[in-house]
Design a protein around this motif. Structure first.
Motif, PDB file in Angstrom:
ATOM      1  N   ARG A 356       0.838  -1.211   0.000  1.00  0.00           N
ATOM      2  CA  ARG A 356       0.000   0.000   0.000  1.00  0.00           C
ATOM      3  C   ARG A 356       0.873   1.262   0.000  1.00  0.00           C
ATOM      4  N   PRO A 357       0.858   2.071  -1.068  1.00  0.00           N
ATOM      5  CA  PRO A 357       1.633   3.318  -1.092  1.00  0.00           C
ATOM      6  C   PRO A 357       1.146   4.264   0.008  1.00  0.00           C
ATOM      7  N   HIS A 358       2.067   5.027   0.544  1.00  0.00           N
ATOM      8  CA  HIS A 358       1.729   5.956   1.630  1.00  0.00           C
ATOM      9  C   HIS A 358       2.069   7.377   1.198  1.00  0.00           C
ATOM     10  N   ASP A 359       1.116   8.294   1.371  1.00  0.00           N
ATOM     11  CA  ASP A 359       1.321   9.686   0.952  1.00  0.00           C
ATOM     12  C   ASP A 359       2.562  10.288   1.588  1.00  0.00           C
ATOM     13  N   THR A 360       2.749  10.041   2.874  1.00  0.00           N
ATOM     14  CA  THR A 360       3.890  10.632   3.580  1.00  0.00           C
ATOM     15  C   THR A 360       5.218  10.136   3.032  1.00  0.00           C
ATOM     16  N   ASN A 361       5.202   8.953   2.429  1.00  0.00           N
ATOM     17  CA  ASN A 361       6.428   8.367   1.859  1.00  0.00           C
ATOM     18  C   ASN A 361       6.592   8.685   0.381  1.00  0.00           C
ATOM     19  N   GLN A 362       5.933   9.746  -0.102  1.00  0.00           N
ATOM     20  CA  GLN A 362       5.939  10.058  -1.533  1.00  0.00           C
ATOM     21  C   GLN A 362       5.443   8.852  -2.339  1.00  0.00           C
ATOM     22  N   ASN A 363       4.383   8.238  -1.818  1.00  0.00           N
ATOM     23  CA  ASN A 363       3.713   7.086  -2.436  1.00  0.00           C
ATOM     24  C   ASN A 363       4.594   5.843  -2.513  1.00  0.00           C
ATOM     25  N   LYS A 364       5.592   5.765  -1.675  1.00  0.00           N
ATOM     26  CA  LYS A 364       6.332   4.514  -1.505  1.00  0.00           C
ATOM     27  C   LYS A 364       5.685   3.724  -0.374  1.00  0.00           C
ATOM     28  N   THR A 365       5.799   2.421  -0.429  1.00  0.00           N
ATOM     29  CA  THR A 365       5.285   1.618   0.674  1.00  0.00           C
ATOM     30  C   THR A 365       6.199   1.802   1.879  1.00  0.00           C
ATOM     31  N   PRO A 366       5.689   1.556   3.090  1.00  0.00           N
ATOM     32  CA  PRO A 366       6.554   1.670   4.276  1.00  0.00           C
ATOM     33  C   PRO A 366       7.787   0.781   4.186  1.00  0.00           C
ATOM     34  N   ALA A 367       7.595  -0.457   3.699  1.00  0.00           N
ATOM     35  CA  ALA A 367       8.728  -1.373   3.617  1.00  0.00           C
ATOM     36  C   ALA A 367       9.787  -0.863   2.634  1.00  0.00           C
ATOM     37  N   ARG A 368       9.334  -0.326   1.507  1.00  0.00           N
ATOM     38  CA  ARG A 368      10.285   0.165   0.510  1.00  0.00           C
ATOM     39  C   ARG A 368      11.070   1.363   1.038  1.00  0.00           C
ATOM     40  N   LYS A 369      10.395   2.296   1.689  1.00  0.00           N
ATOM     41  CA  LYS A 369      11.097   3.469   2.201  1.00  0.00           C
ATOM     42  C   LYS A 369      12.158   3.063   3.211  1.00  0.00           C
ATOM     43  N   GLU A 370      11.826   2.107   4.057  1.00  0.00           N
ATOM     44  CA  GLU A 370      12.793   1.672   5.060  1.00  0.00           C
ATOM     45  C   GLU A 370      13.980   0.957   4.412  1.00  0.00           C
ATOM     46  N   ARG A 371      13.705   0.116   3.419  1.00  0.00           N
ATOM     47  CA  ARG A 371      14.801  -0.583   2.725  1.00  0.00           C
ATOM     48  C   ARG A 371      15.735   0.418   2.049  1.00  0.00           C
ATOM     49  N   GLU A 372      15.169   1.447   1.428  1.00  0.00           N
ATOM     50  CA  GLU A 372      15.989   2.448   0.755  1.00  0.00           C
ATOM     51  C   GLU A 372      16.857   3.207   1.752  1.00  0.00           C
ATOM     52  N   PHE A 373      16.333   3.451   2.931  1.00  0.00           N
ATOM     53  CA  PHE A 373      17.119   4.149   3.949  1.00  0.00           C
ATOM     54  C   PHE A 373      18.362   3.340   4.311  1.00  0.00           C
ATOM     55  N   TYR A 374      18.175   2.052   4.596  1.00  0.00           N
ATOM     56  CA  TYR A 374      19.310   1.221   4.997  1.00  0.00           C
ATOM     57  C   TYR A 374      20.268   0.986   3.821  1.00  0.00           C
ATOM     58  N   ARG A 375      19.738   0.941   2.603  1.00  0.00           N
ATOM     59  CA  ARG A 375      20.600   0.792   1.430  1.00  0.00           C
ATOM     60  C   ARG A 375      21.485   2.022   1.266  1.00  0.00           C
ATOM     61  N   ASP A 376      20.887   3.205   1.452  1.00  0.00           N
ATOM     62  CA  ASP A 376      21.656   4.443   1.329  1.00  0.00           C
ATOM     63  C   ASP A 376      22.697   4.552   2.445  1.00  0.00           C
ATOM     64  N   CYS A 377      22.330   4.124   3.642  1.00  0.00           N
ATOM     65  CA  CYS A 377      23.282   4.155   4.761  1.00  0.00           C
ATOM     66  C   CYS A 377      24.474   3.249   4.477  1.00  0.00           C
ATOM     67  N   LYS A 378      24.190   2.076   3.919  1.00  0.00           N
ATOM     68  CA  LYS A 378      25.256   1.133   3.589  1.00  0.00           C
ATOM     69  C   LYS A 378      26.163   1.714   2.512  1.00  0.00           C
ATOM     70  N   GLY A 379      25.565   2.394   1.504  1.00  0.00           N
ATOM     71  CA  GLY A 379      26.338   3.000   0.445  1.00  0.00           C
ATOM     72  C   GLY A 379      27.266   4.097   0.958  1.00  0.00           C
ATOM     73  N   ARG A 380      26.744   4.929   1.882  1.00  0.00           N
ATOM     74  CA  ARG A 380      27.563   5.985   2.452  1.00  0.00           C
ATOM     75  C   ARG A 380      28.709   5.414   3.276  1.00  0.00           C
ATOM     76  N   SER A 381      28.441   4.282   3.950  1.00  0.00           N
ATOM     77  CA  SER A 381      29.479   3.643   4.750  1.00  0.00           C
ATOM     78  C   SER A 381      30.612   3.096   3.887  1.00  0.00           C
ATOM     79  N   VAL A 382      30.232   2.504   2.732  1.00  0.00           N
ATOM     80  CA  VAL A 382      31.233   1.961   1.807  1.00  0.00           C
ATOM     81  C   VAL A 382      32.092   3.068   1.244  1.00  0.00           C
ATOM     82  N   VAL A 383      31.456   4.206   0.878  1.00  0.00           N
ATOM     83  CA  VAL A 383      32.186   5.342   0.317  1.00  0.00           C
ATOM     84  C   VAL A 383      33.179   5.914   1.317  1.00  0.00           C
ATOM     85  N   SER A 384      32.724   6.048   2.593  1.00  0.00           N
ATOM     86  CA  SER A 384      33.601   6.627   3.601  1.00  0.00           C
ATOM     87  C   SER A 384      34.780   5.732   3.933  1.00  0.00           C
ATOM     88  N   ASN A 385      34.613   4.443   3.743  1.00  0.00           N
ATOM     89  CA  ASN A 385      35.716   3.508   4.000  1.00  0.00           C
ATOM     90  C   ASN A 385      36.700   3.483   2.837  1.00  0.00           C
TER      91      ASN A 385
END
Length: 385
Positions: A356-385
Motif C-alpha cells: 500500500r503506497p503511503h502519501d507521507t512516503n511520496q507514495n512509496k510503501t513503508p517497507a520500501r522506504k525503510e529498505r531504501e534508507f538502509y541501502r543508502d546508509c550502507k552505500g555511504r558507509s562503503v564510500v567513507s571507507n
C-alpha cells in the motif's frame, strides 16, 4: 384498535386482573402479550373515568386518548403493513417508521401490536450486523470531530447535536454523547483547571505532532482499537515506526489490558533491537500509564511520551492507521470464524507494509522506504571507507 381478540375475552382478562390475579399468570394462561393486556387495562380505566362526572382531569385524559388514537391511525396509514402481517414484515416496517423520528417507539409498537422488547432486540441485532449502520456511525464521527475541532474543543455533546441537527444530520443527543465518549472527546470546559495542573506535573509530550523523523527506531507510536465480531470485542494493539509509517508489531486480545500493550511493545523491541535513543508515544490510556508498563520501558531506557488530554491529533498517525484498517478491511468483510478474522488482520498488515503506497512516503510503501534508507546508509558507509 385491537381486532385480534373479541370483547368477551378482553373483559375476562380485565376481570381476572382486577380480582387480584398476577398478570404473569394471565399471560402464561392466555398467550396474550403483556403489552396488549396493559393496553386493555389502560383503555378500560380511561372508559371508566370518562363515565364519571366531567372534570378538567377527565377532559385531559380524553384529549390524550384521542391524540394517541389519532397517532395510531396515522401510523397504520404510513406503515407498509398491517397488524395481521408476519412479525418479520412488521419489524421491518417499524424500523423504517422509527428512523423518521416522527412517532414514539411505544406508539408504533402499539399500533402494529409488537412488544417493545421484541422490537428493541431486532434493532440491536440489525445494528451489530448492518454494515450501513457502521458506516453511518463512521460518518457521524467525522462530523462530530469537525464541529468539535472548529469550536476549539469547547462544545459538549448538546451543542454539537444542535449544530448537527441544524446541518441536517439525522442523529440524537444520546448517539452524539456515546460517540464522543468512544472518541475520547470532551469539552475542555469540564475540568479545565485540574487538567492544566496535571499537565504541569507529568505526562510530557516529546512529539508535539512532529511526525516527521530522520531515521527508523527514533519514534514509535501506539494505540489500541477494538472491533466487534460474533458479539465479542477484539482489541487490536499496534506499534508504528514514524520514519516510514511501518507497522512493526501488533497483537489481538480479548481485553484492553496492560498485558496486551506490553506484549505488543516487547514484540517490536525484540524484533527491531533499537541501538539508539527511542521515544514511545501514546495516548493516556490506563494500560500505557500502568506502573508495570512504565517501569518496563524505563528499564529499557525508552523515553515515554503522551498526548495532551483530549487531543486526538497528538496521535493522529495511529488514528489514521486504524481508520484505514477498518474502512479497507474490517468493515468490508463478514468473517465466519475468529480464525478467519485474525487471518484477515494478518494479511492486511502485510498489505499495508508491503503493497500500500503511503502519501507521507511520496507514495512509496513503508517497507520500501525503510529498505531504501538502509541501502543508502550502507552505500555511504562503503564510500567513507
Amino acid at each position: 384498535m385491537n381486532t385480534k381478540h373479541d370483547p368477551v375475552k378482553k373483559q375476562t382478562v380485565i376481570s381476572r386482573y382486577k380480582s387480584g390475579e398476577p398478570i404473569s399468570h394471565i399471560v402464561q394462561d392466555t398467550g396474550i402479550p403483556r403489552s396488549t393486556i396493559y393496553n386493555w387495562l389502560k383503555l378500560a380505566k380511561a372508559t371508566e373515568t370518562s363515565r364519571k362526572e366531567p372534570t378538567l382531569q377527565n377532559l385531559r385524559l380524553l384529549e390524550n386518548k384521542v391524540k394517541r388514537l389519532e397517532g395510531i391511525i396515522e401510523i397504520l396509514k404510513a406503515a407498509d403493513c398491517s397488524p395481521k402481517d408476519p412479525l418479520k414484515v412488521k419489524l421491518d416496517a417499524l424500523e423504517k417508521l422509527q428512523q423518521q423520528h416522527t412517532y414514539s417507539v411505544h406508539m408504533i409498537c402499539e399500533a402494529l401490536e409488537v412488544p417493545r422488547g421484541t422490537f428493541y432486540n431486532h434493532i440491536l441485532r440489525n445494528k451489530r450486523e448492518n454494515t450501513s449502520y457502521v458506516e453511518h456511525r463512521a460518518k457521524l464521527r467525522e462530523v462530530i470531530q469537525r464541529i468539535y475541532d472548529e469550536s476549539n474543543q469547547i462544545f459538549g455533546y448538546k451543542k454539537i447535536f444542535a449544530i448537527m441537527k441544524e446541518q441536517g444530520h439525522h442523529t440524537s443527543p444520546e448517539m452524539v454523547q456515546n460517540l464522543m465518549r468512544e472518541m475520547g472527546l470532551k469539552s475542555i470546559r469540564q475540568g479545565a483547571k485540574s487538567t492544566y495542573k496535571k499537565e504541569q506535573r507529568k505526562f510530557n509530550n516529546h512529539v508535539n505532532q512532529q511526525f516527521t523523523v530522520t531515521r527508523p527506531d527514533k519514534v514509535w507510536v501506539s494505540d489500541v482499537t477494538y472491533f466487534r465480531f460474533d458479539d465479542k470485542k477484539f482489541y487490536i494493539c499496534a506499534v508504528i515506526d514514524l520514519f516510514a509509517r511501518k507497522v512493526i508489531a501488533y497483537r489481538i486480545g480479548k481485553s484492553n489490558s496492560t498485558q496486551l500493550v506490553k506484549a505488543t511493545f516487547r514484540a517490536a523491541y525484540e524484533n527491531r533491537c533499537p541501538s539508539q535513543s527511542l521515544i514511545f508515544h501514546t495516548d493516556r490510556g490506563t494500560n500505557y500509564r500502568s506502573n508495570s508498563f512504565c517501569a518496563y520501558l524505563k528499564s529499557l531506557g525508552v523515553t515515554q511520551s503522551f498526548s495532551k488530554a483530549y487531543t486526538p491529533y497528538d496521535n493522529s498517525v495511529m488514528e489514521s492507521f486504524f481508520s484505514s484498517l477498518k474502512l479497507e478491511e474490517l468493515y468490508r468483510s463478514k468473517y465466519r470464524s475468529e480464525n478467519e478474522f485474525r487471518t484477515a488482520v494478518d494479511k492486511y498488515m502485510i498489505f499495508y507494509n508491503e503493497q500500500r503506497p503511503h502519501d507521507t512516503n511520496q507514495n512509496k510503501t513503508p517497507a520500501r522506504k525503510e529498505r531504501e534508507f538502509y541501502r543508502d546508509c550502507k552505500g555511504r558507509s562503503v564510500v567513507s571507507n
